[in-house]
Design a protein around this motif. Structure first.
Motif, PDB file in Angstrom:
ATOM      1  N   VAL A  34      36.515   1.986  52.008  1.00 27.34           N
ATOM      2  CA  VAL A  34      35.987   2.253  53.351  1.00 27.34           C
ATOM      3  C   VAL A  34      37.067   2.976  54.143  1.00 27.34           C
ATOM      4  N   SER A  35      36.644   3.652  55.209  1.00 24.21           N
ATOM      5  CA  SER A  35      37.611   4.292  56.101  1.00 24.21           C
ATOM      6  C   SER A  35      37.016   4.295  57.496  1.00 24.21           C
ATOM      7  N   SER A  36      37.832   4.725  58.464  1.00 24.22           N
ATOM      8  CA  SER A  36      37.360   4.674  59.841  1.00 24.22           C
ATOM      9  C   SER A  36      36.901   6.029  60.350  1.00 24.22           C
ATOM     10  N   SER A  37      36.917   7.055  59.500  1.00 31.23           N
ATOM     11  CA  SER A  37      36.346   8.333  59.940  1.00 31.23           C
ATOM     12  C   SER A  37      35.665   9.018  58.758  1.00 31.23           C
ATOM     13  N   ALA A  75      27.247  14.866  49.515  1.00 28.88           N
ATOM     14  CA  ALA A  75      26.239  13.907  49.958  1.00 28.88           C
ATOM     15  C   ALA A  75      26.768  13.118  51.158  1.00 28.88           C
ATOM     16  N   PRO A  76      25.906  12.739  52.088  1.00 27.58           N
ATOM     17  CA  PRO A  76      26.379  12.042  53.288  1.00 27.58           C
ATOM     18  C   PRO A  76      26.976  10.682  52.943  1.00 27.58           C
ATOM     19  N   VAL A  77      28.030  10.308  53.663  1.00 25.39           N
ATOM     20  CA  VAL A  77      28.626   8.990  53.429  1.00 25.39           C
ATOM     21  C   VAL A  77      27.856   7.954  54.244  1.00 25.39           C
ATOM     22  N   ARG A  78      27.869   6.721  53.773  1.00 23.74           N
ATOM     23  CA  ARG A  78      27.097   5.659  54.416  1.00 23.74           C
ATOM     24  C   ARG A  78      27.933   5.060  55.551  1.00 23.74           C
ATOM     25  N   SER A  79      27.381   5.019  56.741  1.00 25.92           N
ATOM     26  CA  SER A  79      28.114   4.408  57.854  1.00 25.92           C
ATOM     27  C   SER A  79      27.518   3.025  58.142  1.00 25.92           C
ATOM     28  N   GLU A  80      28.384   2.118  58.521  1.00 30.50           N
ATOM     29  CA  GLU A  80      27.927   0.738  58.760  1.00 30.50           C
ATOM     30  C   GLU A  80      28.491   0.269  60.103  1.00 30.50           C
ATOM     31  N   TYR A  81      27.631  -0.379  60.904  1.00 28.98           N
ATOM     32  CA  TYR A  81      28.098  -0.904  62.198  1.00 28.98           C
ATOM     33  C   TYR A  81      28.668  -2.291  61.973  1.00 28.98           C
ATOM     34  N   PRO A  83      31.754  -4.112  63.972  1.00 26.88           N
ATOM     35  CA  PRO A  83      32.895  -4.058  64.908  1.00 26.88           C
ATOM     36  C   PRO A  83      34.025  -5.000  64.533  1.00 26.88           C
ATOM     37  N   SER A  84      33.738  -6.061  63.756  1.00 24.72           N
ATOM     38  CA  SER A  84      34.793  -7.016  63.433  1.00 24.72           C
ATOM     39  C   SER A  84      35.642  -6.552  62.251  1.00 24.72           C
ATOM     40  N   HIS A  85      35.217  -5.472  61.581  1.00 21.80           N
ATOM     41  CA  HIS A  85      35.952  -4.972  60.422  1.00 21.80           C
ATOM     42  C   HIS A  85      37.293  -4.384  60.873  1.00 21.80           C
ATOM     43  N   PRO A  86      38.394  -4.653  60.149  1.00 25.21           N
ATOM     44  CA  PRO A  86      39.691  -4.121  60.582  1.00 25.21           C
ATOM     45  C   PRO A  86      39.761  -2.601  60.566  1.00 25.21           C
ATOM     46  N   MET A  87      38.919  -1.938  59.757  1.00 20.23           N
ATOM     47  CA  MET A  87      38.957  -0.472  59.691  1.00 20.23           C
ATOM     48  C   MET A  87      37.962   0.170  60.660  1.00 20.23           C
ATOM     49  N   ALA A  88      37.265  -0.591  61.470  1.00 21.85           N
ATOM     50  CA  ALA A  88      36.235  -0.023  62.335  1.00 21.85           C
ATOM     51  C   ALA A  88      36.850   0.914  63.389  1.00 21.85           C
ATOM     52  N   ASN A  89      36.124   2.003  63.726  1.00 20.10           N
ATOM     53  CA  ASN A  89      36.626   2.924  64.750  1.00 20.10           C
ATOM     54  C   ASN A  89      36.219   2.413  66.143  1.00 20.10           C
ATOM     55  N   GLY A  92      32.913   1.048  66.566  1.00 20.36           N
ATOM     56  CA  GLY A  92      32.575  -0.116  65.755  1.00 20.36           C
ATOM     57  C   GLY A  92      31.993   0.235  64.398  1.00 20.36           C
ATOM     58  N   TYR A  93      32.177   1.473  63.942  1.00 20.30           N
ATOM     59  CA  TYR A  93      31.597   1.886  62.663  1.00 20.30           C
ATOM     60  C   TYR A  93      32.665   1.949  61.586  1.00 20.30           C
ATOM     61  N   VAL A  94      32.318   1.567  60.336  1.00 22.25           N
ATOM     62  CA  VAL A  94      33.143   1.861  59.156  1.00 22.25           C
ATOM     63  C   VAL A  94      32.321   2.749  58.234  1.00 22.25           C
ATOM     64  N   PHE A  95      33.012   3.547  57.457  1.00 21.92           N
ATOM     65  CA  PHE A  95      32.332   4.504  56.585  1.00 21.92           C
ATOM     66  C   PHE A  95      32.621   4.181  55.133  1.00 21.92           C
ATOM     67  N   HIS A  96      31.540   4.049  54.346  1.00 19.96           N
ATOM     68  CA  HIS A  96      31.668   3.735  52.918  1.00 19.96           C
ATOM     69  C   HIS A  96      31.619   5.033  52.107  1.00 19.96           C
ATOM     70  N   SER A  97      32.263   5.010  50.921  1.00 16.62           N
ATOM     71  CA  SER A  97      32.249   6.204  50.062  1.00 16.62           C
ATOM     72  C   SER A  97      30.827   6.442  49.533  1.00 16.62           C
ATOM     73  N   ASN A  98      30.538   7.697  49.131  1.00 17.02           N
ATOM     74  CA  ASN A  98      29.186   8.018  48.647  1.00 17.02           C
ATOM     75  C   ASN A  98      29.094   7.925  47.130  1.00 17.02           C
ATOM     76  N   VAL A  99      29.939   7.084  46.495  1.00 16.42           N
ATOM     77  CA  VAL A  99      29.913   6.941  45.037  1.00 16.42           C
ATOM     78  C   VAL A  99      28.689   6.141  44.618  1.00 16.42           C
ATOM     79  N   ASP A 100      27.932   6.714  43.654  1.00 13.94           N
ATOM     80  CA  ASP A 100      26.787   6.013  43.090  1.00 13.94           C
ATOM     81  C   ASP A 100      27.233   5.394  41.763  1.00 13.94           C
ATOM     82  N   SER A 101      27.456   4.092  41.754  1.00 11.15           N
ATOM     83  CA  SER A 101      28.056   3.437  40.581  1.00 11.15           C
ATOM     84  C   SER A 101      27.204   3.624  39.326  1.00 11.15           C
ATOM     85  N   ILE A 102      25.884   3.568  39.482  1.00 11.14           N
ATOM     86  CA  ILE A 102      25.008   3.666  38.313  1.00 11.14           C
ATOM     87  C   ILE A 102      25.157   5.027  37.653  1.00 11.14           C
ATOM     88  N   SER A 103      25.097   6.090  38.473  1.00 11.64           N
ATOM     89  CA  SER A 103      25.189   7.418  37.869  1.00 11.64           C
ATOM     90  C   SER A 103      26.595   7.661  37.322  1.00 11.64           C
TER      91      SER A 103
END
Lengths: 137, 132
Positions: A34-37, A75-81, A83-89, A92-103
């Motif tokens: 995850v990252s904050s931007s 592909a767009p990265v998934r953003s998640e609201y 606010p309690s996450h240490p990486m949140a901007n 209050g959003y954190v951004f997850h990588s767009n890796v598709d584990s199955i593929s």
């Protein structure tokens, strides 16, 4: 002797496939990063293969494979609201990588199968060459 | 009666060379099994052998010193053709790994057959030389 060129060709195939395995491993390792931007988020990486065709020595073209480069998925990265996450901007959003584990798992299987194919080719060519060396004995 | 090695070895020396060229092509098909827009290639063995037996080349013949050599076909370089696939893939690649591997296996067995034929010819020559 054409059989000697097979070692170059199969070797290029093996190195290309192992690079593909490397990027797959890196993608899977970062599947939950995850990252904050948006800019700093890990994006799926994949190698670009291209055929090397050179007809300088022979009348026909012989092809090994080369890796032109590594591209990142757009592909767009998934953003998640969250606010309690240490990486949140600030919002209050954190951004997850767009890796598709199955593929990525499917990609890994395909790469290892192709790698095995190239090893088989090199082995068979080695046997043929050794038998050719014993010709007339 | 002198021994002519070319006639003693017959067609098998040519066959061996065409087989090894075909093995190289099939190996490059398999190395490029995941390359987008790569088209699988193969040699038509029958026509390649015909060409090798008659000593033809695919290039134009020159009959004068000032004629320009055509670079298209070098001596004994067989004509390479593209394989037609049963099912196309989205990335434009026409390599079917199963087909290619089967062809490679078949080709290597036939290569060993040619090797055996050549070895027998050499054995024959040796026993003729020794006169045993």
């Amino acid at each position: 002797m054409s059989l000697f060129n097979i070692f170059d060709i199969a070797g290029s195939g093996m190195s290309a496939q192992s690079l593909r395995l490397n990027t797959t491993a890196s993608n899977l390792a970062n599947a939950d990063s995850v990252s904050s931007s948006v800019d700093q988020t890990y994006r799926t990486r994949s190698p670009v293969f291209s055929a090397v065709l050179d007809d300088a020595q022979q009348g026909y073209k012989q092809g090994s494979v080369q890796v032109k480069g590594i591209v990142e998925s757009q592909a767009p990265v998934r953003s998640e609201y969250n606010p309690s996450h240490p990486m949140a901007n600030q919002d209050g959003y954190v951004f997850h990588s767009n890796v598709d584990s199955i593929s990525e798992m499917a990609n890994m299987m395909s790469a290892s199968r192709s790698y095995q194919n190239n090893v088989e080719i090199a082995n068979t060519s080695k046997q043929l060459l050794l038998r050719t060396l014993q010709l007339g004995q | 009666m002198p021994i002519n090695f070319d006639s003693a070895l017959g067609i098998h020396a040519d066959a061996l060379r065409v087989r090894s060229q075909r093995a190289e092509l099939l190996a490059s098909n398999l190395a490029n099994a995941d390359t987008p827009n790569y088209k699988a290639r193969d040699i038509d063995f029958q026509s390649a052998m015909k060409m090798a037996a008659s000593g033809q080349s695919t290039g134009m013949q020159t009959s004068h010193v000032n004629h320009i050599q055509s670079s298209g076909g070098q001596f004994n370089a067989p004509a390479v053709q593209f394989r037609t696939t049963m099912q196309d893939s989205l990335d434009g690649n026409t390599v079917d790994e199963q087909v290619e591997q089967a062809q490679f296996m078949q080709n290597s067995v036939q290569y060993q057959a040619s090797l055996n034929f050549l070895g027998a010819r050499f054995q024959g020559l040796l026993s003729a030389i020794r006169g045993e």
